[in-house]
Design an enzyme around this catalytic site. Structure first.
Site, PDB file in Angstrom:
ATOM      1  N   TYR A  53     -34.626 -30.902 -66.358  1.00 23.41           N
ATOM      2  CA  TYR A  53     -35.205 -30.257 -65.167  1.00 23.41           C
ATOM      3  C   TYR A  53     -36.732 -30.339 -65.169  1.00 23.41           C
ATOM      4  O   TYR A  53     -37.342 -30.406 -64.099  1.00 23.41           O
ATOM      5  CB  TYR A  53     -34.700 -28.812 -65.023  1.00 23.41           C
ATOM      6  CG  TYR A  53     -33.251 -28.806 -64.574  1.00 23.41           C
ATOM      7  CD1 TYR A  53     -32.918 -29.081 -63.251  1.00 23.41           C
ATOM      8  CD2 TYR A  53     -32.217 -28.625 -65.485  1.00 23.41           C
ATOM      9  CE1 TYR A  53     -31.596 -29.150 -62.849  1.00 23.41           C
ATOM     10  CE2 TYR A  53     -30.890 -28.683 -65.091  1.00 23.41           C
ATOM     11  CZ  TYR A  53     -30.584 -28.946 -63.769  1.00 23.41           C
ATOM     12  OH  TYR A  53     -29.278 -29.031 -63.369  1.00 23.41           O
ATOM     13  N   ASN A  89     -30.456 -29.469 -52.006  1.00 26.85           N
ATOM     14  CA  ASN A  89     -31.542 -29.994 -52.839  1.00 26.85           C
ATOM     15  C   ASN A  89     -32.306 -28.857 -53.504  1.00 26.85           C
ATOM     16  O   ASN A  89     -32.532 -27.808 -52.903  1.00 26.85           O
ATOM     17  CB  ASN A  89     -32.503 -30.836 -51.994  1.00 26.85           C
ATOM     18  CG  ASN A  89     -31.812 -32.044 -51.398  1.00 26.85           C
ATOM     19  OD1 ASN A  89     -30.720 -32.400 -51.831  1.00 26.85           O
ATOM     20  ND2 ASN A  89     -32.428 -32.665 -50.409  1.00 26.85           N
ATOM     21  N   HIS A 106     -28.110 -24.489 -53.844  1.00 27.73           N
ATOM     22  CA  HIS A 106     -28.025 -24.887 -55.259  1.00 27.73           C
ATOM     23  C   HIS A 106     -29.260 -24.468 -56.047  1.00 27.73           C
ATOM     24  O   HIS A 106     -29.525 -25.011 -57.122  1.00 27.73           O
ATOM     25  CB  HIS A 106     -27.803 -26.400 -55.386  1.00 27.73           C
ATOM     26  CG  HIS A 106     -26.425 -26.836 -54.954  1.00 27.73           C
ATOM     27  ND1 HIS A 106     -26.063 -28.145 -54.757  1.00 27.73           N
ATOM     28  CD2 HIS A 106     -25.304 -26.110 -54.696  1.00 27.73           C
ATOM     29  CE1 HIS A 106     -24.787 -28.217 -54.388  1.00 27.73           C
ATOM     30  NE2 HIS A 106     -24.305 -26.996 -54.331  1.00 27.73           N
ATOM     31  N   CYS A 114     -34.255 -15.071 -65.024  1.00 23.82           N
ATOM     32  CA  CYS A 114     -33.913 -14.383 -66.258  1.00 23.82           C
ATOM     33  C   CYS A 114     -32.446 -13.968 -66.194  1.00 23.82           C
ATOM     34  O   CYS A 114     -32.041 -13.241 -65.288  1.00 23.82           O
ATOM     35  CB  CYS A 114     -34.791 -13.145 -66.451  1.00 23.82           C
ATOM     36  SG  CYS A 114     -34.303 -12.209 -67.907  1.00 23.82           S
ATOM     37  N   CYS A 117     -32.307  -9.813 -66.894  1.00 21.04           N
ATOM     38  CA  CYS A 117     -32.742  -8.791 -65.920  1.00 21.04           C
ATOM     39  C   CYS A 117     -32.705  -9.297 -64.483  1.00 21.04           C
ATOM     40  O   CYS A 117     -32.931  -8.529 -63.556  1.00 21.04           O
ATOM     41  CB  CYS A 117     -34.128  -8.254 -66.287  1.00 21.04           C
ATOM     42  SG  CYS A 117     -35.481  -9.359 -65.848  1.00 21.04           S
ATOM     43  N   GLY A 172     -27.809 -37.075 -45.337  1.00 26.60           N
ATOM     44  CA  GLY A 172     -28.049 -37.572 -46.694  1.00 26.60           C
ATOM     45  C   GLY A 172     -27.242 -36.888 -47.773  1.00 26.60           C
ATOM     46  O   GLY A 172     -27.749 -36.640 -48.861  1.00 26.60           O
ATOM     47  N   LEU A 199     -27.093 -43.136 -44.893  1.00 25.91           N
ATOM     48  CA  LEU A 199     -27.394 -44.556 -45.063  1.00 25.91           C
ATOM     49  C   LEU A 199     -26.145 -45.410 -44.889  1.00 25.91           C
ATOM     50  O   LEU A 199     -26.195 -46.542 -44.446  1.00 25.91           O
ATOM     51  CB  LEU A 199     -27.971 -44.754 -46.478  1.00 25.91           C
ATOM     52  CG  LEU A 199     -28.706 -46.028 -46.802  1.00 25.91           C
ATOM     53  CD1 LEU A 199     -29.834 -46.288 -45.806  1.00 25.91           C
ATOM     54  CD2 LEU A 199     -29.267 -45.946 -48.217  1.00 25.91           C
ATOM     55  N   ALA A 216     -32.708 -42.100 -43.467  1.00 32.02           N
ATOM     56  CA  ALA A 216     -33.066 -40.816 -42.849  1.00 32.02           C
ATOM     57  C   ALA A 216     -34.435 -40.854 -42.175  1.00 32.02           C
ATOM     58  O   ALA A 216     -34.608 -40.256 -41.109  1.00 32.02           O
ATOM     59  CB  ALA A 216     -33.025 -39.710 -43.906  1.00 32.02           C
TER      60      ALA A 216
HETATM   61  P1  OAD Z   1     -25.289 -37.693 -53.569  1.00 30.83           P
HETATM   62  O1  OAD Z   1     -26.097 -38.505 -54.540  1.00 30.83           O
HETATM   63  O2  OAD Z   1     -23.890 -37.385 -53.920  1.00 30.83           O
HETATM   64  O3  OAD Z   1     -25.263 -38.412 -52.145  1.00 30.83           O
HETATM   65  C1  OAD Z   1     -26.445 -38.873 -51.555  1.00 30.83           C
HETATM   66  C2  OAD Z   1     -26.079 -39.406 -50.189  1.00 30.83           C
HETATM   67  O4  OAD Z   1     -27.289 -39.781 -49.547  1.00 30.83           O
HETATM   68  C3  OAD Z   1     -25.167 -40.635 -50.198  1.00 30.83           C
HETATM   69  O5  OAD Z   1     -24.095 -40.431 -49.288  1.00 30.83           O
HETATM   70  C4  OAD Z   1     -26.079 -41.788 -49.730  1.00 30.83           C
HETATM   71  O6  OAD Z   1     -25.385 -42.745 -48.936  1.00 30.83           O
HETATM   72  C5  OAD Z   1     -27.087 -41.013 -48.896  1.00 30.83           C
HETATM   73  N1  OAD Z   1     -28.419 -41.664 -48.825  1.00 30.83           N
HETATM   74  C6  OAD Z   1     -29.098 -42.320 -49.797  1.00 30.83           C
HETATM   75  N2  OAD Z   1     -30.301 -42.727 -49.362  1.00 30.83           N
HETATM   76  C7  OAD Z   1     -30.392 -42.326 -48.066  1.00 30.83           C
HETATM   77  C8  OAD Z   1     -31.390 -42.454 -47.052  1.00 30.83           C
HETATM   78  N3  OAD Z   1     -32.548 -43.077 -47.281  1.00 30.83           N
HETATM   79  N4  OAD Z   1     -31.131 -41.937 -45.820  1.00 30.83           N
HETATM   80  C9  OAD Z   1     -29.955 -41.307 -45.569  1.00 30.83           C
HETATM   81  N5  OAD Z   1     -28.974 -41.140 -46.484  1.00 30.83           N
HETATM   82  C10 OAD Z   1     -29.189 -41.649 -47.718  1.00 30.83           C
HETATM   83  O7  OAD Z   1     -26.137 -36.349 -53.288  1.00 30.83           O
HETATM   84  P2  OAD Z   1     -25.643 -34.961 -52.666  1.00 30.83           P
HETATM   85  O8  OAD Z   1     -24.587 -35.176 -51.639  1.00 30.83           O
HETATM   86  O9  OAD Z   1     -26.864 -34.216 -52.275  1.00 30.83           O
HETATM   87  O10 OAD Z   1     -25.402 -30.553 -57.287  1.00 30.83           O
HETATM   88  O11 OAD Z   1     -25.006 -34.279 -53.933  1.00 30.83           O
HETATM   89  C11 OAD Z   1     -24.484 -32.986 -53.821  1.00 30.83           C
HETATM   90  C12 OAD Z   1     -24.668 -32.243 -55.121  1.00 30.83           C
HETATM   91  O12 OAD Z   1     -24.157 -33.021 -56.206  1.00 30.83           O
HETATM   92  C13 OAD Z   1     -26.124 -32.019 -55.532  1.00 30.83           C
HETATM   93  O13 OAD Z   1     -26.683 -30.892 -54.917  1.00 30.83           O
HETATM   94  C14 OAD Z   1     -26.025 -31.828 -57.018  1.00 30.83           C
HETATM   95  C15 OAD Z   1     -25.119 -32.996 -57.296  1.00 30.83           C
HETATM   96  O14 OAD Z   1     -24.416 -33.000 -58.459  1.00 30.83           O
HETATM   97  C16 OAD Z   1     -25.607 -29.927 -58.473  1.00 30.83           C
HETATM   98  O15 OAD Z   1     -26.324 -30.387 -59.358  1.00 30.83           O
HETATM   99  C17 OAD Z   1     -24.872 -28.625 -58.591  1.00 30.83           C
END
Ligand code: OAD
Length: 231
Positions: A53, A89, A106, A114, A117, A172, A199, A216
């Site tokens: 992180y 995000n 998320h 913490c 507390c 996205g 995308l 996007a």
């Molecule tokens: P993903 O990595 O699963 O998906 C990203 C999406 O963005 C895909 O469908 C791509 O096609 C799309 N993409 C990539 N570049 C793009 C662009 N320039 N314009 C538009 N779309 C684009 O990410 P998330 O769906 O956000 O959770 O993932 C969901 C959760 O899984 C995250 O919050 C995280 C992860 O594990 C935790 O860590 C709890």
């Protein structure tokens, strides 16, 4: 006036230089999510998790919001009804683009939590396993992010918004991670029009009525212009 509920995922920050999770070369092809994004992983090796992180925080701080973040902030400012932005995000690019209200389901990379507390505080630099809570001085501190196996934040509030959305747009996100992946079904059941901006036409996103395919930074500003022209 119409209520718009937006759900954003890693794809909206991709063109700001922040990696997505499941695309080729994405974060989950470089790290095992069991190690860095679960409570068990943190207990086993907190330093590994903090390092993960810390690196993501440094990347996010070095990045700038892009035209898609800016367009959604403009939609919030100019749309005559409610605009609710829910993001998966943990970066702060929506806020830095001027979005006033962001629901971080998320959690937030720039915040510490913490476990003892419940205090939360801003974090701009690195966190470590020896870091102390500014409120109670214990060392049970962690990034304020939601890991797999934990309950996402603000679910009751999100549920209320989805139930009176008239337009639901996902931008996205791969639609692979619940509960966010199920929001489209809830919004549709409540009568909202649903639209997916991505995308590519990803597998997890076939429940939407409409989709707009492309980067996007190109699609979102044009879509916002179109919506605002209907006001
Ligand atoms: P993903 O990595 O699963 O998906 C990203 C999406 O963005 C895909 O469908 C791509 O096609 C799309 N993409 C990539 N570049 C793009 C662009 N320039 N314009 C538009 N779309 C684009 O990410 P998330 O769906 O956000 O959770 O993932 C969901 C959760 O899984 C995250 O919050 C995280 C992860 O594990 C935790 O860590 C709890």
């Amino acid at each position: 006036m119409r209520k718009i509920v937006l759900l954003t995922g890693a794809g909206i920050s991709a063109e700001s230089g922040l990696g997505t999770f499941r695309d080729v070369g994405g974060i989950w092809s470089q790290y095992d999510l069991e190690d860095v994004a679960t409570p068990r992983g943190f207990v086993r090796n907190p330093t590994l998790v903090h390092d993960f992180y810390n690196a993501r925080r440094a990347n996010a701080m070095a990045a700038s919001p892009n035209a898609a973040h800016a367009a959604l902030a403009r939609l919030e400012a100019e749309w005559p009804g409610d605009v609710v932005l829910i993001t998966q995000n943990i970066d702060d690019l929506h806020e830095r683009a001027g979005q006033r209200t962001v629901i971080h389901m998320h959690g937030e990379l720039m915040q510490g939590l913490c476990v003892l507390c419940g205090a939360r505080w801003p974090v701009a630099g690195e966190m470590s396993a020896a870091g102390r809570c500014p409120a109670c001085d214990c060392v049970a501190t962690r990034p304020d992010v939601v890991w797999f196996g934990e309950m996402p934040y603000h679910m009751e509030e999100i549920d209320r918004h989805l139930r009176d959305a008239e337009l639901f747009a996902a931008i996205g996100t791969s639609g692979q991670v619940y509960p966010a992946a199920g929001f489209v079904m809830l919004a549709a059941a409540a009568g909202a029009r649903t639209i997916n901006i991505n995308l590519e036409g990803a597998d997890g996103n076939d429940a939407f009525e409409e989709s707009l395919i492309g980067p996007a930074t190109r699609i979102v500003p044009a879509w916002v212009d179109h919506l605002l022209a209907t006001v």
